[in-house]
Scaffold this motif. Structure first.
Motif, PDB file in Angstrom:
ATOM      1  N   GLN A 108       1.146  -0.832   0.118  1.00 58.38           N
ATOM      2  CA  GLN A 108      -0.181   0.247  -0.041  1.00 58.38           C
ATOM      3  C   GLN A 108       0.928   1.225  -0.111  1.00 58.38           C
ATOM      4  O   GLN A 108       0.929   2.461  -0.389  1.00 58.38           O
ATOM      5  N   VAL A 109       1.445   1.405   1.134  1.00 54.26           N
ATOM      6  CA  VAL A 109       2.918   2.572   0.908  1.00 54.26           C
ATOM      7  C   VAL A 109       3.633   2.535  -0.605  1.00 54.26           C
ATOM      8  O   VAL A 109       3.767   4.154  -0.569  1.00 54.26           O
ATOM      9  N   LEU A 110       4.417   1.637  -0.717  1.00 47.50           N
ATOM     10  CA  LEU A 110       5.283   1.766  -1.591  1.00 47.50           C
ATOM     11  C   LEU A 110       4.389   2.062  -3.730  1.00 47.50           C
ATOM     12  O   LEU A 110       4.553   2.873  -4.007  1.00 47.50           O
ATOM     13  N   ARG A 111       2.719   1.580  -3.341  1.00 40.14           N
ATOM     14  CA  ARG A 111       1.615   2.211  -4.297  1.00 40.14           C
ATOM     15  C   ARG A 111       1.922   3.546  -4.525  1.00 40.14           C
ATOM     16  O   ARG A 111       1.938   4.358  -5.033  1.00 40.14           O
ATOM     17  N   VAL A 112       1.840   4.315  -3.027  1.00 34.29           N
ATOM     18  CA  VAL A 112       1.242   5.423  -2.855  1.00 34.29           C
ATOM     19  C   VAL A 112       2.784   6.198  -3.636  1.00 34.29           C
ATOM     20  O   VAL A 112       2.701   7.856  -4.390  1.00 34.29           O
ATOM     21  N   ILE A 113       3.491   5.940  -2.653  1.00 32.85           N
ATOM     22  CA  ILE A 113       4.841   6.873  -2.676  1.00 32.85           C
ATOM     23  C   ILE A 113       5.503   6.285  -4.428  1.00 32.85           C
ATOM     24  O   ILE A 113       5.577   7.436  -4.584  1.00 32.85           O
ATOM     25  N   ASP A 114       5.430   5.606  -4.763  1.00 28.63           N
ATOM     26  CA  ASP A 114       5.789   5.229  -6.324  1.00 28.63           C
ATOM     27  C   ASP A 114       5.099   6.083  -7.449  1.00 28.63           C
ATOM     28  O   ASP A 114       5.759   6.672  -7.509  1.00 28.63           O
ATOM     29  N   GLN A 115       3.678   6.519  -6.266  1.00 26.83           N
ATOM     30  CA  GLN A 115       2.374   7.217  -7.707  1.00 26.83           C
ATOM     31  C   GLN A 115       3.059   8.456  -7.272  1.00 26.83           C
ATOM     32  O   GLN A 115       3.598   9.516  -8.984  1.00 26.83           O
ATOM     33  N   LEU A 116       3.402   9.301  -6.564  1.00 26.86           N
ATOM     34  CA  LEU A 116       3.815  10.535  -6.561  1.00 26.86           C
ATOM     35  C   LEU A 116       5.634  10.951  -6.640  1.00 26.86           C
ATOM     36  O   LEU A 116       5.381  11.963  -7.238  1.00 26.86           O
ATOM     37  N   ASP A 117       5.667  10.039  -6.662  1.00 23.41           N
ATOM     38  CA  ASP A 117       7.180   9.535  -6.979  1.00 23.41           C
ATOM     39  C   ASP A 117       7.571   9.416  -8.350  1.00 23.41           C
ATOM     40  O   ASP A 117       8.395  10.556  -9.228  1.00 23.41           O
ATOM     41  N   SER A 118       7.184   8.557  -9.311  1.00 22.48           N
ATOM     42  CA  SER A 118       6.662   9.200 -10.619  1.00 22.48           C
ATOM     43  C   SER A 118       6.436   9.976 -10.990  1.00 22.48           C
ATOM     44  O   SER A 118       7.149  10.045 -11.858  1.00 22.48           O
ATOM     45  N   ARG A 119       5.188  10.757 -10.936  1.00 26.25           N
ATOM     46  CA  ARG A 119       5.022  11.874 -11.368  1.00 26.25           C
ATOM     47  C   ARG A 119       5.588  12.868 -10.996  1.00 26.25           C
ATOM     48  O   ARG A 119       5.966  13.995 -11.817  1.00 26.25           O
ATOM     49  N   ALA A 120       6.284  13.142 -10.019  1.00 25.30           N
ATOM     50  CA  ALA A 120       7.595  14.210  -9.534  1.00 25.30           C
ATOM     51  C   ALA A 120       8.492  14.296 -10.821  1.00 25.30           C
ATOM     52  O   ALA A 120       9.073  15.068 -11.201  1.00 25.30           O
ATOM     53  N   ILE A 121       8.847  12.580 -10.874  1.00 23.82           N
ATOM     54  CA  ILE A 121      10.007  12.545 -11.726  1.00 23.82           C
ATOM     55  C   ILE A 121       9.856  13.068 -13.080  1.00 23.82           C
ATOM     56  O   ILE A 121      10.622  13.619 -13.811  1.00 23.82           O
ATOM     57  N   GLU A 122       8.546  12.807 -13.352  1.00 28.18           N
ATOM     58  CA  GLU A 122       7.784  13.541 -15.037  1.00 28.18           C
ATOM     59  C   GLU A 122       7.896  14.898 -14.939  1.00 28.18           C
ATOM     60  O   GLU A 122       7.828  15.202 -16.285  1.00 28.18           O
ATOM     61  N   ALA A 123       7.849  15.177 -14.327  1.00 30.97           N
ATOM     62  CA  ALA A 123       8.138  16.897 -14.259  1.00 30.97           C
ATOM     63  C   ALA A 123       9.103  17.631 -14.001  1.00 30.97           C
ATOM     64  O   ALA A 123       9.270  18.313 -14.731  1.00 30.97           O
ATOM     65  N   THR A 124      10.270  16.519 -13.490  1.00 31.92           N
ATOM     66  CA  THR A 124      11.705  17.330 -14.106  1.00 31.92           C
ATOM     67  C   THR A 124      12.071  16.819 -15.819  1.00 31.92           C
ATOM     68  O   THR A 124      13.045  17.096 -15.456  1.00 31.92           O
TER      69      THR A 124
END
Length: 171
Positions: free
Chosen positions: A122-138
């Motif tokens: 659960q935690v990894l899914r939420v963290i991964d979603q936030l992290d991958s979207r942040a990486i896309e922004a950069t």
């Protein structure tokens, strides 16, 4: 190639909306911090966790990924909370099924804390979603732009840390 960023700050020679100044940068940083805090709140609510509980799970997951074990004392130090607060936090996480206590193989009296499989997913899914979207922004930034941003954010960390240190010294 140059790119001009426009904002609401007007300069002396420049038309309105023609340049970025320090206030614009700090306001953008504040907007980001507010958005990030709201995203973290939503993630905690989705997982049914408080702020320290989510930080604790993140610490346990990071330690497991690095091949380290974590006990309650390690967790207290990492979260900067008291032993009593850590004990209450771990008790809640164990009751909710997010954390397990396991015997420390190197210390007969010791206890190692681990995130449970379901909680980790659960935690990894939420963290991964936030992290991958942040990486896309950069992704579109050049290496030079990223270096400037990293240097700026590191300097902001130093500024905030210096303010906190000065406040503690004067108290």
């Amino acid at each position: 190639m140059t790119s001009e960023v426009t904002t609401s700050a007007a300069g002396f020679w420049y038309a309105e909306d023609s340049r970025v100044d320090a206030v614009d940068v700090l306001n953008a940083l504040r907007r980001y911090r507010s958005a990030e805090a709201a995203a973290q709140r939503r993630a905690r609510e989705a997982l049914g966790l408080g702020e320290n509980a989510l930080l604790a799970l993140r610490a346990l997951l990071d330690a497991e990924e690095a091949g380290r074990s974590v006990n309650a004392k390690d967790l207290a130090e990492q979260l900067h909370i008291t032993a009593a607060s850590t004990s209450a936090l771990v008790d809640r996480l164990v009751r909710s099924g997010h954390v397990e206590r396991n015997p420390d193989p190197n210390d007969r009296r010791g206890v190692i804390l681990t995130a449970t499989g379901g909680s980790m997913r659960q935690v990894l899914r939420v963290i991964d979603q936030l992290d991958s979207r942040a990486i896309e922004a950069t992704d579109h930034l050049s290496s030079d732009d990223m270096a400037v941003i990293v240097a700026f954010l590191d300097e902001m960390v130093r500024v905030v840390d210096d303010v906190d240190s000065a406040r503690r010294r004067s108290a």
